[in-house]
Motif scaffolding. Sequence first.
Motif, PDB file in Angstrom:
ATOM      1  N   ASP A 144       0.696  -1.107  -0.131  1.00 58.14           N
ATOM      2  CA  ASP A 144      -0.027  -0.125   0.076  1.00 58.14           C
ATOM      3  C   ASP A 144       0.843   1.193  -0.037  1.00 58.14           C
ATOM      4  N   GLU A 145       1.193   1.562  -1.179  1.00 57.20           N
ATOM      5  CA  GLU A 145       2.303   2.757  -1.256  1.00 57.20           C
ATOM      6  C   GLU A 145       1.570   4.204  -0.632  1.00 57.20           C
ATOM      7  N   GLU A 163      -0.468   4.539   1.643  1.00 55.66           N
ATOM      8  CA  GLU A 163      -0.224   4.456   3.049  1.00 55.66           C
ATOM      9  C   GLU A 163       1.092   4.816   3.488  1.00 55.66           C
ATOM     10  N   GLN A 164       2.025   4.465   2.852  1.00 56.02           N
ATOM     11  CA  GLN A 164       3.520   4.902   3.192  1.00 56.02           C
ATOM     12  C   GLN A 164       3.700   6.344   3.005  1.00 56.02           C
ATOM     13  N   ARG A 191       1.366   8.671   3.738  1.00 55.80           N
ATOM     14  CA  ARG A 191       0.458   8.996   4.807  1.00 55.80           C
ATOM     15  C   ARG A 191       1.278   9.111   6.011  1.00 55.80           C
ATOM     16  N   ARG A 192       1.791   8.000   6.179  1.00 51.27           N
ATOM     17  CA  ARG A 192       2.643   7.477   7.368  1.00 51.27           C
ATOM     18  C   ARG A 192       3.693   8.706   7.779  1.00 51.27           C
ATOM     19  N   SER A 194       2.735  12.084   8.430  1.00 50.23           N
ATOM     20  CA  SER A 194       1.292  12.448   9.548  1.00 50.23           C
ATOM     21  C   SER A 194       1.407  13.498  10.166  1.00 50.23           C
ATOM     22  N   GLU A 250      -5.422  12.712   0.189  1.00 49.81           N
ATOM     23  CA  GLU A 250      -6.786  12.074   0.195  1.00 49.81           C
ATOM     24  C   GLU A 250      -7.377  12.258  -1.359  1.00 49.81           C
ATOM     25  N   SER A 291      -5.152   6.103  -5.728  1.00 52.37           N
ATOM     26  CA  SER A 291      -3.856   5.060  -5.396  1.00 52.37           C
ATOM     27  C   SER A 291      -3.300   4.899  -6.713  1.00 52.37           C
TER      28      SER A 291
END
Length: 385
Positions: free
Chosen positions: A224-225, A227-228, A230-231, A234, A245, A249
């Motif tokens: 899940d790129e 998500e990487q 966003r992390r 953050s 957002e 993807s």
Amino acid sequence: MTGHAIVIGGGIGGLAAAVALRRIGWRVDVLERVPAFGEVGAGLSQSPNAMRALAELGLADQAEAASMPTWATHAMRLPSGRHLMRAPAGGRPPLRAFRRAALHRLLLQALPEDVVHTGVEVTGLAQDSGKVTVTCTTGRREADLVVGADGIHSLTRRLLWPHAPAPRFLGYTAWLGLAGTSIPVSGSITLGRGRYFLIHPVAPSQVYWALGTAADRPGVRFDDEPEQVRRRVSGWHDPIPALLEATPSEQVRHIDIHELPDLPAYTSGRIALLGDAAHAMSPDRGQGAGQSIEDAVVLAAALAAGASVPAALDAYDARRRPRTQAVARGARQAGHQMIDAGPISHALAVLALRVTPSTLWARLAPRALGPLWDWTPTALHPSLT
Ligand SMILES: Cc1cc2nc3c(=O)[nH]c(=O)nc-3n(C[C@H](O)[C@H](O)[C@H](O)COP(=O)(O)OP(=O)(O)OC[C@H]3O[C@@H](n4cnc5c(N)ncnc54)[C@H](O)[C@@H]3O)c2cc1C
């Protein structure tokens, strides 16, 4: 002097070369291995030097229409949102930002349909004093000149200099995305420790973003790129969460950053390297594609003025190698400052930016980038410009 050229590779550099060569009266065929051009890549910015090179190709209006004005070095923030540097109110942004596909398309549209041959991969090259023979998946072709614009892993370069060093990993990785949103942005860079987040508007409802961050090794990929991304950002300021957002993807790309060690020459006989094939560089000065467009203009100007193809290529090499290798060095240093800085260097850089008034910075930044951005092309063909 005119003749027939084969350009290997139909990226931004190869298409710019084809447009430039046609402007000085050459017949050109571009051989591109992909079967069709899609929506390639995310976005990029072009600085004044590159915009002048596009103008010399007769594409000033098209380039202006396909891009948006943007700030970057003049508008710097911290992850908290605090402004280190604000773009001067009412000032004119120095850069133009494009969807990469839009810049590629405007070059493609400047060429007649029968110039670019997709689905044709070049596999070999041989030259004698009078011509170059190109072997490709559809047979053999001959030309007076071959331009290797076949990217960072260039076959042309490997055939000319089998022992030239391979591209090297620069110790960082980047995620790029195109957000579909009309959130107003005017271009900025947010400096975190060991990472940065770049924002450019590229169309009225599209924003290009890039996250660059340190990495030990290339090739690490995730299920899940997005998500990487966003992390890693953050808690960073608005509109970063909203841009992520608004990014589908499939519009998120993850690439490792490499550069090409300096080559001792860009040309051999009747064959010239151009763009990333000659000088792939860190993206941190936003110059790779712009330098390839400059290459194209200088190559055509040298051919228009030269007594022979080899003599013109010598002149091209002499003009382009020092500049592009210096630009690559500057880009590497800029990336190093943003990505590899330890806590103390990061704190000092932030402090220096914080205490420099924006108005002073607005004067200093163009001065520091002057030799890079002030470049002006030789007129390609007085009767056409
Ligand atoms: C993260 C990132 C951000 C960047 N941002 C900017 C920016 O803001 N501004 C900027 O100016 N630059 C930027 N760049 C750099 C820019 O993307 C490149 O320098 C530029 O696209 C190089 O163009 P090129 O035509 O030389 O090579 P490429 O785009 O790699 O094109 C090479 C072409 O050759 C074809 N090919 C390869 N081998 C063969 C073969 N054997 N036969 C036929 N065809 C072949 C390939 O399919 C490809 O289409 C960035 C780069 C990165 C990685």
